[in-house]
Design an enzyme around this catalytic site. Structure first.
Site, PDB file in Angstrom:
ATOM      1  N   HIS A   1      25.856  46.817  32.767  1.00 39.47           N
ATOM      2  CA  HIS A   1      26.314  46.565  34.128  1.00 39.47           C
ATOM      3  C   HIS A   1      27.835  46.462  34.211  1.00 39.47           C
ATOM      4  O   HIS A   1      28.413  46.610  35.283  1.00 39.47           O
ATOM      5  CB  HIS A   1      25.700  45.275  34.669  1.00 39.47           C
ATOM      6  CG  HIS A   1      24.212  45.242  34.606  1.00 39.47           C
ATOM      7  ND1 HIS A   1      23.422  46.074  35.369  1.00 39.47           N
ATOM      8  CD2 HIS A   1      23.355  44.491  33.859  1.00 39.47           C
ATOM      9  CE1 HIS A   1      22.143  45.831  35.103  1.00 39.47           C
ATOM     10  NE2 HIS A   1      22.079  44.874  34.191  1.00 39.47           N
TER      11      HIS A   1
ATOM     12  N   HIS B   1      34.286  39.543  32.424  1.00 40.79           N
ATOM     13  CA  HIS B   1      33.811  40.894  32.705  1.00 40.79           C
ATOM     14  C   HIS B   1      34.529  41.404  33.942  1.00 40.79           C
ATOM     15  O   HIS B   1      35.235  40.644  34.620  1.00 40.79           O
ATOM     16  CB  HIS B   1      32.293  40.921  32.905  1.00 40.79           C
ATOM     17  CG  HIS B   1      31.841  40.107  34.084  1.00 40.79           C
ATOM     18  ND1 HIS B   1      31.531  38.765  33.988  1.00 40.79           N
ATOM     19  CD2 HIS B   1      31.671  40.433  35.397  1.00 40.79           C
ATOM     20  CE1 HIS B   1      31.186  38.305  35.177  1.00 40.79           C
ATOM     21  NE2 HIS B   1      31.265  39.297  36.054  1.00 40.79           N
TER      22      HIS B   1
ATOM     23  N   HIS C   1      34.568  44.290  37.480  1.00 37.41           N
ATOM     24  CA  HIS C   1      33.902  45.158  38.454  1.00 37.41           C
ATOM     25  C   HIS C   1      34.930  46.182  38.913  1.00 37.41           C
ATOM     26  O   HIS C   1      36.109  45.848  39.070  1.00 37.41           O
ATOM     27  CB  HIS C   1      33.389  44.337  39.635  1.00 37.41           C
ATOM     28  CG  HIS C   1      32.445  43.237  39.239  1.00 37.41           C
ATOM     29  ND1 HIS C   1      31.076  43.396  39.251  1.00 37.41           N
ATOM     30  CD2 HIS C   1      32.674  41.971  38.794  1.00 37.41           C
ATOM     31  CE1 HIS C   1      30.500  42.273  38.838  1.00 37.41           C
ATOM     32  NE2 HIS C   1      31.453  41.388  38.557  1.00 37.41           N
TER      33      HIS C   1
ATOM     34  N   HIS D   1      36.396  38.622  36.336  1.00 41.98           N
ATOM     35  CA  HIS D   1      35.806  37.293  36.397  1.00 41.98           C
ATOM     36  C   HIS D   1      35.858  36.636  35.021  1.00 41.98           C
ATOM     37  O   HIS D   1      35.312  37.187  34.058  1.00 41.98           O
ATOM     38  CB  HIS D   1      34.344  37.371  36.853  1.00 41.98           C
ATOM     39  CG  HIS D   1      34.174  37.851  38.258  1.00 41.98           C
ATOM     40  ND1 HIS D   1      32.978  38.355  38.739  1.00 41.98           N
ATOM     41  CD2 HIS D   1      35.049  37.892  39.296  1.00 41.98           C
ATOM     42  CE1 HIS D   1      33.131  38.690  40.015  1.00 41.98           C
ATOM     43  NE2 HIS D   1      34.385  38.418  40.374  1.00 41.98           N
TER      44      HIS D   1
ATOM     45  N   THR E   1      25.231  38.596  40.544  1.00 39.58           N
ATOM     46  CA  THR E   1      24.150  39.402  39.972  1.00 39.58           C
ATOM     47  C   THR E   1      22.888  38.543  39.907  1.00 39.58           C
ATOM     48  O   THR E   1      22.976  37.310  39.870  1.00 39.58           O
ATOM     49  CB  THR E   1      24.499  39.896  38.553  1.00 39.58           C
ATOM     50  OG1 THR E   1      24.798  38.766  37.716  1.00 39.58           O
ATOM     51  CG2 THR E   1      25.700  40.841  38.575  1.00 39.58           C
TER      52      THR E   1
END
Length: 309
Positions: A87, A114, A116, A139, A223
């Site tokens: 992801h 992580h 995005h 994040h 998520t």
């Protein structure tokens, strides 16, 4: 009896998001996709204190308790473990890295970071500020520590503290990001692991003096299972990376083992704010987001009064 069997069959073919594989919209739209996109996420994902949100700066409320953070271990140099978790790209942290201050109730230990992103520079952040999305969003995830430096496992509303950094495309190479960027080619397929060359978390962030301006609200994981246990801190100052560094994420990483679908647009759509309040720190520099008359009237009044005097 036939009705009972039909209901059982329906329950069998419609598992919850937690029981089935969840994915982002770009994956759900693929031919023969069997994963659940954001619209099909269930459980807590349907509740009313979800993340991400659009932060309307003119509606934020000043909170003097939102003081600067103390970052412990962020300057620790190490060859961090990174992985493609199907992801995002995720970097494992820990090893005496934690934060306190910023009106947090206690210390919070860093677990992982992580990101995005999109392949477009205005679509990759999950949060938006005054309707503006950024190229990426990073994040840094922390968990609440209890006595004895243990990480708390309860379901309290303040179990997790996420530091969110917007990422903007600029003209200069961000040397702090480069070790992670160089590792991406070794993480193309899902569930692959590698390590980055020796680096420290602090070098990936904006200057420390610029980290006193931020927004705060209560929300959720972005998520599944979307637990509403997150204290969100969204920093005003963006991280800046070079365009070539930015594009490496969507070029080198894939959602699938066959390497047919590039990893991009791993972004949950904005969620309603509802009756929640977004707060801002005293250092937030969003004065200019106010309407121009709001700024000019007090200034002109003072000038006229001074002239008449």
């Amino acid at each position: 009896m036939q009705l009972l069997l039909a209901l059982l069959a329906l329950a069998y073919v419609a598992p919850s998001t937690e029981d089935s594989h969840w994915c982002y919209e770009i994956q759900a739209k693929e031919p023969n996709s069997h994963c659940s996109g954001p619209e099909q996420w269930t459980g807590d994902c349907k509740k009313n204190q979800q993340s991400p949100i659009n932060i309307v700066t003119s509606k934020t409320k000043l909170n003097p308790s939102l003081t600067p953070f103390t970052f412990v271990g962020y300057d620790q140099k190490k060859k961090w473990e990174v992985k493609n978790n199907q992801h995002s790209v995720e970097m494992s942290l820990g090893e005496d890295i934690y934060i306190f201050g910023g009106d947090l109730p206690t210390q919070y230990k860093a677990i992982q970071l992580h990101l995005h992103w999109s392949e477009e520079s205005n679509k990759g952040s999950e949060h938006s500020i005054d309707g503006k999305h950024f190229a990426m969003e990073m994040h840094v995830v922390h968990k609440k520590m209890t006595t004895g430096d243990k990480v708390q496992d309860s379901d309290s509303k303040d179990k997790i503290a996420v530091l969110a950094f917007m990422v903007e495309v600029g003209n200069e190479v961000n040397e702090g990001f480069q070790p992670l960027v160089e590792a991406l080619s070794r993480l193309s397929k899902p569930f692959t692991n590698s390590t980055v060359s020796e680096s420290c978390l602090q070098d990936m962030l904006p200057e420390k003096k610029k980290l006193s301006a931020y927004f705060r609200y209560q929300g959720s994981l972005t998520t599944p299972g979307c637990d509403e246990t997150v204290i969100w801190t969204v920093f005003e100052e963006p991280i800046k990376i070079h365009k070539d560094q930015f594009l490496e994420f969507s070029k080198k990483l894939y959602y699938d083992q066959e390497q047919k679908l590039n990893m991009k647009d791993n972004v949950r759509p904005l969620q309603p704010l509802g009756n929640r309040q977004v707060f801002r720190s005293h250092a937030s520099g969003r004065l200019l987001s106010l309407p121009l008359p709001t700024l000019l009237v007090p200034t002109l009044t003072c000038l006229v009064a001074s002239f008449l005097h």
